[in-house]
Design a protein around this motif. Structure first.
Motif, PDB file in Angstrom:
ATOM      1  N   VAL A 204       0.841  -1.199   0.000  1.00  0.00           N
ATOM      2  CA  VAL A 204       0.000   0.000   0.000  1.00  0.00           C
ATOM      3  C   VAL A 204       0.872   1.243   0.000  1.00  0.00           C
ATOM      4  N   ILE A 205       0.458   2.226  -0.761  1.00  0.00           N
ATOM      5  CA  ILE A 205       1.125   3.532  -0.718  1.00  0.00           C
ATOM      6  C   ILE A 205       0.080   4.582  -0.357  1.00  0.00           C
ATOM      7  N   ASP A 206       0.231   5.149   0.841  1.00  0.00           N
ATOM      8  CA  ASP A 206      -0.653   6.235   1.251  1.00  0.00           C
ATOM      9  C   ASP A 206       0.180   7.516   1.325  1.00  0.00           C
ATOM     10  N   THR A 207      -0.409   8.575   1.831  1.00  0.00           N
ATOM     11  CA  THR A 207       0.308   9.858   1.854  1.00  0.00           C
ATOM     12  C   THR A 207       1.566   9.792   2.727  1.00  0.00           C
ATOM     13  N   MET A 208       1.503   9.048   3.845  1.00  0.00           N
ATOM     14  CA  MET A 208       2.671   8.953   4.711  1.00  0.00           C
ATOM     15  C   MET A 208       3.802   8.199   4.031  1.00  0.00           C
ATOM     16  N   GLY A 224      23.608  13.363  -5.867  1.00  0.00           N
ATOM     17  CA  GLY A 224      24.062  13.188  -7.246  1.00  0.00           C
ATOM     18  C   GLY A 224      23.660  11.887  -7.901  1.00  0.00           C
ATOM     19  N   VAL A 225      22.725  11.159  -7.303  1.00  0.00           N
ATOM     20  CA  VAL A 225      22.269   9.883  -7.860  1.00  0.00           C
ATOM     21  C   VAL A 225      20.906  10.093  -8.529  1.00  0.00           C
ATOM     22  N   THR A 226      20.787   9.628  -9.779  1.00  0.00           N
ATOM     23  CA  THR A 226      19.514   9.712 -10.480  1.00  0.00           C
ATOM     24  C   THR A 226      18.637   8.535 -10.086  1.00  0.00           C
ATOM     25  N   SER A 227      17.436   8.838  -9.622  1.00  0.00           N
ATOM     26  CA  SER A 227      16.531   7.783  -9.152  1.00  0.00           C
ATOM     27  C   SER A 227      15.446   7.493 -10.173  1.00  0.00           C
ATOM     28  N   LYS A 228      15.017   6.253 -10.173  1.00  0.00           N
ATOM     29  CA  LYS A 228      13.861   5.823 -10.954  1.00  0.00           C
ATOM     30  C   LYS A 228      13.046   4.875 -10.093  1.00  0.00           C
ATOM     31  N   ILE A 229      11.758   4.800 -10.388  1.00  0.00           N
ATOM     32  CA  ILE A 229      10.872   3.927  -9.614  1.00  0.00           C
ATOM     33  C   ILE A 229      10.269   2.886 -10.545  1.00  0.00           C
ATOM     34  N   SER A 230      10.260   1.640 -10.076  1.00  0.00           N
ATOM     35  CA  SER A 230       9.623   0.566 -10.839  1.00  0.00           C
ATOM     36  C   SER A 230       8.659  -0.183  -9.929  1.00  0.00           C
ATOM     37  N   GLY A 231       7.847  -1.031 -10.581  1.00  0.00           N
ATOM     38  CA  GLY A 231       6.923  -1.855  -9.799  1.00  0.00           C
ATOM     39  C   GLY A 231       5.635  -1.153  -9.422  1.00  0.00           C
ATOM     40  N   ILE A 232       5.272  -0.121 -10.184  1.00  0.00           N
ATOM     41  CA  ILE A 232       4.012   0.576  -9.905  1.00  0.00           C
ATOM     42  C   ILE A 232       2.863  -0.216 -10.532  1.00  0.00           C
ATOM     43  N   ARG A 233       2.164  -0.978  -9.710  1.00  0.00           N
ATOM     44  CA  ARG A 233       1.047  -1.778 -10.183  1.00  0.00           C
ATOM     45  C   ARG A 233      -0.157  -0.875 -10.470  1.00  0.00           C
ATOM     46  N   PRO A 234      -1.098  -1.340 -11.290  1.00  0.00           N
ATOM     47  CA  PRO A 234      -2.269  -0.518 -11.635  1.00  0.00           C
ATOM     48  C   PRO A 234      -3.013   0.026 -10.416  1.00  0.00           C
ATOM     49  N   GLU A 235      -3.213  -0.830  -9.389  1.00  0.00           N
ATOM     50  CA  GLU A 235      -3.964  -0.371  -8.213  1.00  0.00           C
ATOM     51  C   GLU A 235      -3.188   0.695  -7.442  1.00  0.00           C
ATOM     52  N   LEU A 236      -1.840   0.568  -7.432  1.00  0.00           N
ATOM     53  CA  LEU A 236      -1.028   1.593  -6.782  1.00  0.00           C
ATOM     54  C   LEU A 236      -1.085   2.897  -7.571  1.00  0.00           C
ATOM     55  N   ALA A 237      -1.059   2.780  -8.906  1.00  0.00           N
ATOM     56  CA  ALA A 237      -1.120   3.969  -9.754  1.00  0.00           C
ATOM     57  C   ALA A 237      -2.427   4.727  -9.531  1.00  0.00           C
ATOM     58  N   ILE A 238      -3.530   3.985  -9.390  1.00  0.00           N
ATOM     59  CA  ILE A 238      -4.838   4.614  -9.162  1.00  0.00           C
ATOM     60  C   ILE A 238      -4.853   5.327  -7.811  1.00  0.00           C
ATOM     61  N   PHE A 247       6.092  11.679  -7.483  1.00  0.00           N
ATOM     62  CA  PHE A 247       7.463  11.552  -6.994  1.00  0.00           C
ATOM     63  C   PHE A 247       8.456  12.387  -7.801  1.00  0.00           C
ATOM     64  N   GLU A 248       8.002  12.951  -8.928  1.00  0.00           N
ATOM     65  CA  GLU A 248       8.840  13.814  -9.761  1.00  0.00           C
ATOM     66  C   GLU A 248      10.075  13.103 -10.289  1.00  0.00           C
ATOM     67  N   VAL A 249       9.973  11.789 -10.438  1.00  0.00           N
ATOM     68  CA  VAL A 249      11.015  11.005 -11.108  1.00  0.00           C
ATOM     69  C   VAL A 249      10.308  10.046 -12.059  1.00  0.00           C
ATOM     70  N   GLN A 250      11.050   9.466 -12.997  1.00  0.00           N
ATOM     71  CA  GLN A 250      10.453   8.523 -13.938  1.00  0.00           C
ATOM     72  C   GLN A 250       9.960   7.285 -13.198  1.00  0.00           C
ATOM     73  N   SER A 251       8.761   6.864 -13.530  1.00  0.00           N
ATOM     74  CA  SER A 251       8.171   5.673 -12.925  1.00  0.00           C
ATOM     75  C   SER A 251       7.838   4.668 -14.014  1.00  0.00           C
ATOM     76  N   PHE A 252       7.979   3.390 -13.669  1.00  0.00           N
ATOM     77  CA  PHE A 252       7.735   2.318 -14.629  1.00  0.00           C
ATOM     78  C   PHE A 252       6.970   1.193 -13.943  1.00  0.00           C
ATOM     79  N   SER A 253       6.203   0.476 -14.750  1.00  0.00           N
ATOM     80  CA  SER A 253       5.414  -0.622 -14.193  1.00  0.00           C
ATOM     81  C   SER A 253       6.276  -1.839 -13.889  1.00  0.00           C
ATOM     82  N   SER A 254       7.409  -1.967 -14.589  1.00  0.00           N
ATOM     83  CA  SER A 254       8.267  -3.131 -14.367  1.00  0.00           C
ATOM     84  C   SER A 254       9.719  -2.716 -14.210  1.00  0.00           C
ATOM     85  N   LEU A 255      10.478  -3.576 -13.572  1.00  0.00           N
ATOM     86  CA  LEU A 255      11.908  -3.342 -13.376  1.00  0.00           C
ATOM     87  C   LEU A 255      12.632  -3.383 -14.714  1.00  0.00           C
ATOM     88  N   HIS A 256      12.204  -4.261 -15.575  1.00  0.00           N
ATOM     89  CA  HIS A 256      12.820  -4.378 -16.899  1.00  0.00           C
ATOM     90  C   HIS A 256      12.739  -3.056 -17.669  1.00  0.00           C
TER      91      HIS A 256
END
Length: 264
Positions: A204-208, A224-238, A247-256
């Motif tokens: 779960v991802i809530d505001t906290m 100085g490290v560029t971050s990316k986020i992966s693993g954003i499932r549809p329910e988390l995205a909603i 998060f103001e960084v690139q997000s992807f549904s999969s690690l690949h």
């Protein structure tokens, strides 16, 4: 003051001899044999209480109590087992003291003085063992929790300059702090240019939680490290959209996909 006509050395001798004869019946049932030395030391402390000053008896009890409690925790023995042993030893020694008091024809007042001294040391021993046991037990649990936390937040270097930090389970304030420390320390250690936070294992991802993750990403950016986020499932995205989380960084549904975006 205990009367001068009381032969305290005789009391001590009787306690030592009588207790060693009966200690087998008061042993830890199924307990390790190396606890014998602590049992013998307890008997010695109980006996010494009859001849030593209160200050010296207290010092003996403190040293023994800490060492004994640490051994119990190390061997995984419960506190109530130790306290039962101490009560059994107290009862047996009480009978020995009573017999010696009768042999010396002590008055009720003198017997009370002798027994009160012994009883105080017994109570202090139980109190100190309990306190030291709880402290040692808490330290062991804390150490084990720290080891689990470190294993649950690993940074994996997949190739030069690129690392992955898979996050599994709920994120609370404590884990978020460890997440930040681990991300920063391992990024510096591995000389990472990119670090991918994989959130596929976060239920779960809530505001906290979002705020905690944002702070980690911001700390990485500053270092100085560029971050990316992966693993954003549809329910988390909603959920994130409904909460207005960005998060103001690139997000992807999969690690690949996240890894592929770095190699473009």
């Amino acid at each position: 003051m205990i009367s001068a006509n009381i032969d305290l050395q005789s009391f001590k001798k009787m306690v030592m001899q009588g207790s060693y004869k009966t200690q087998d019946s008061a042993s830890f049932r199924g307990g390790p044999s190396d606890l014998t030395v602590w049992r013998e030391k307890l008997i010695e402390i109980y006996a010494n209480s009859l001849t030593l000053s209160p200050e010296k008896s207290e010092a003996e009890v403190k040293d023994w109590g800490k060492e004994f409690a640490n051994k119990l925790v190390e061997l995984g023995l419960p506190l109530d087992t130790a306290l039962k042993e101490m009560r059994t030893a107290k009862n047996e020694i009480s009978h020995i003291i009573k017999e010696e008091a009768n042999r010396q024809n002590l008055s009720a007042n003198d017997f009370f003085k002798v027994y009160s001294t012994f009883d105080y040391v017994v109570d202090r021993a139980a109190e100190l063992v309990s306190a030291c046991y709880m402290k040692a037990h808490d330290e062991k649990i804390s150490s084990a929790q720290h080891a689990v936390d470190e294993l649950s937040i690993p940074v994996v270097k997949i190739e030069e300059g690129i690392g992955i930090l898979p996050v599994i389970g709920d994120i609370d304030t404590r884990r978020a702090q460890l997440l930040m420390v681990t991300a920063l320390e391992k990024s510096a250690e591995f000389k990472l240019e990119y670090l991918i936070l994989d959130l596929s294992g976060v239920p779960v991802i809530d505001t906290m939680v979002a705020q905690q993750i944002f702070e980690v990403l911001e700390a990485l950016r500053i270092s100085g490290v560029t971050s990316k986020i992966s693993g954003i499932r549809p329910e988390l995205a909603i959920t994130m959209t409904q909460l207005g989380v960005n998060f103001e960084v690139q997000s992807f549904s999969s690690l690949h996909q996240a890894i592929a975006s770095i190699k473009i």
